[in-house]
Design an enzyme around this catalytic site. Structure first.
Site, short mmCIF file in Angstrom:
data_model
loop_
_atom_site.label_atom_id
_atom_site.label_comp_id
_atom_site.label_asym_id
_atom_site.label_seq_id
_atom_site.Cartn_x
_atom_site.Cartn_y
_atom_site.Cartn_z
CG ASP A 53 -1.81 1.21 1.32
OD1 ASP A 53 -1.82 2.01 0.36
OD2 ASP A 53 -2.50 1.37 2.35
CD GLU A 132 36.15 11.04 2.28
OE1 GLU A 132 36.22 11.92 3.17
OE2 GLU A 132 36.95 11.00 1.32
CD GLU A 134 33.00 13.32 9.12
OE1 GLU A 134 34.18 13.54 8.78
OE2 GLU A 134 32.21 14.23 9.46
CD GLU A 189 36.60 12.78 10.90
OE1 GLU A 189 36.91 13.86 11.43
OE2 GLU A 189 37.06 12.44 9.78
CD GLU A 196 35.74 9.88 7.27
OE1 GLU A 196 36.42 9.61 6.26
OE2 GLU A 196 35.69 11.02 7.77
CG HIS A 245 33.87 15.15 2.96
ND1 HIS A 245 35.16 15.35 3.42
CD2 HIS A 245 33.09 16.04 3.65
CE1 HIS A 245 35.15 16.30 4.34
NE2 HIS A 245 33.91 16.72 4.50
NE ARG A 316 42.51 18.10 4.04
CZ ARG A 316 42.18 16.85 3.70
NH1 ARG A 316 40.93 16.47 3.76
NH2 ARG A 316 43.10 16.01 3.30
CD GLU A 333 37.06 15.41 -0.06
OE1 GLU A 333 36.94 14.65 0.91
OE2 GLU A 333 38.04 16.19 -0.20
NE ARG A 335 36.57 19.18 2.48
CZ ARG A 335 36.45 19.95 3.54
NH1 ARG A 335 35.94 21.18 3.43
NH2 ARG A 335 36.81 19.53 4.74
#
Length: 444
Positions: A53, A132, A134, A189, A196, A245, A316, A333, A335
């Site tokens: 359903d 990645e 966490e 982490e 992670e 990430h 970063r 990547e 982030r």
């Protein structure tokens, strides 16, 4: 996880003593749903005749259109290792179809496959994701309810005895490996109680299946250790939040089209166009990649989460980083994504954003190789650096104004997602929070 036929699955469940099969799918908000069936119904399920359903599932269909069918993806068959003691349980991840067998427009997994077909029309064969994710581990109380007590005081890459989650994390890795995951890294982490576990990249659909399976395994094994695992982006004030990430790449056959040995940074024109598309639509897709009110408590300066739309191969702080690996491992990547995102929807909008950059031959701005967090507003403006939305409400407005991202979701998913998230933000807006009482009760 493997390549299976119907006969393979029927043989394995008999040999392994499997008692039940869970037919899993994901709703629009990213929640795993399942219909559990006994072995007597396995043939029916494998013949795509298992009905449920759909009107009872958030954002699916109205009650007068409720009949939905589950179409198992045979290659997702796996036995849950932790169920061995009480009668083994296996699962199959399913696509949701209409009664006529066509893909249901509200099924996130089928919608991602739709966008992937558009990618193939441009000559690409695979959109790959290396996630990645966490998460935090909190202690359970005597009633089995989550507390706000962390299980350790560890920091980045710490070991026991500071990292008291190490045994839990190791057991999670062992369970995942038994289910066919290829684990690349597992570590504590930055924040206390934060962890992670990274697993090998895969094509977008398989990677999203893996993320959903990963969340289920982490929560299940954590509870066996007397802990609660949460993928909430920012459970604690004053420490880093949890991201997911996303390492993204496009392939054509066995060739990574993001790699060009002769180009600057060995980053191909296709990669730069894809990245330009991601940056162009970043404000539009953030409601999907960061879908909670709480997501925007993470996207603030000072806690390693990106809040500015820029890219770099060296630092970063921007939205996009270019990891050093080249050749088949060349990737961008992103982030900003957090683990509360519905992975199927997140990958659909990210792929469509990147493809828009390729179709239109977009060029990214110059790389920003300095710490954006310490730039003044004037410097940000001078460098043409925009911010991501500062709240879910702002992100929903940006989503509404981005036709490319709306098209990636499709009308059904977009309308239901938008409605659910507007309700969520309005409930947050009218709620009186503890902070307000702490600040104002005695003063006024």
């Amino acid at each position: 996880m493997g390549k299976y036929t119907k006969e393979d699955i029927k043989r394995i469940v008999t040999e392994e003593g499997v008692k039940f099969i869970r037919l899993q799918f994901t709703d629009i908000l990213g929640t795993i749903k399942n219909v559990e069936i006994p072995l007597s119904q396995l043939d029916k399920a494998l013949d795509n005749k298992m009905m449920f359903d759909g009107s009872s599932i958030e954002g699916f269909v109205r009650i007068e259109e409720s009949d939905m069918y589950l179409k198992p993806d045979l290659d997702t068959f796996v036995i849950f290792p932790w169920t061995a003691e009480k009668g083994k349980v296996a699962r199959l991840i399913c696509d949701v179809t209409n009664p006529d067998g066509t893909p249901f427009a509200g099924d996130p997994r089928s919608n991602l496959k739709r966008v992937l077909k558009q990618m193939e029309e441009l000559g690409f064969t695979s959109f790959n994701l290396g996630p990645e994710p966490e998460f935090f581990l909190f202690k359970l109380n005597e009633k089995g309810e989550p507390t706000m007590d962390l299980n350790d005081a560890g920091g980045y890459f710490d070991l026991a005895p500071t990292d008291l989650g190490e045994n839990c994390r190791r057991d999670i890795v062992l369970e995942l490996e038994e289910m066919g995951f290829e684990i690349e890294a597992s570590h504590h982490e930055v924040a206390p109680g934060q962890h992670e576990i990274d697993f090998k990249y895969a094509n977008a659909v398989d990677a999203c299946d893996n993320i959903q399976t990963f969340k289920l395994v982490v929560k299940t094994i954590a509870r066996k250790h007397g802990l609660h695992a949460t993928f909430m982006p920012k459970p604690l004030f004053g420490v880093n939040g949890s991201g997911m990430h996303a390492n993204l790449s496009l392939f054509s056959g066995d060739k990574n089209v993001f790699f060009d040995e002769s180009a600057p940074l060995q980053l191909s024109e296709t990669a730069r166009q894809f990245m330009a598309g991601i940056m162009k639509h970043a404000r539009g897709f953030t409601a999907v990649t960061n879908p909670l009110v709480n997501s925007y408590k993470r996207l603030v300066p000072g806690y390693e989460a990106p809040c500015y739309i820029a890219w770099s191969a060296r630092n970063r702080s921007p939205l996009i980083r270019i990891p050093a690996s080249r050749g088949l491992s060349t990737r961008i990547e992103l982030r900003s994504v957090d683990p509360s995102a519905n992975p199927y929807l997140a990958m659909a909008v990210l792929l469509e954003a990147g493809l828009d950059g390729i179709r239109n031959g977009l060029t990214p701005p110059e790389a920003v190789d300095r710490n954006i967090y310490i730039m003044s507003p004037a410097e940000l403006k001078e460098n043409g650096i925009e911010s991501l939305p500062g709240s879910l409400a702002e992100a929903l407005v940006e989503l509404e104004n981005d036709e490319v991202i709306k098209a990636a979701l499709g009308e059904h998913i977009y309308e239901n997602f938008k409605e659910a998230k507007e309700i969520e933000f309005d409930q947050f807006r009218i709620t009186v929070h503890p902070w307000e009482r702490e600040q104002y009760m005695q003063m006024y």
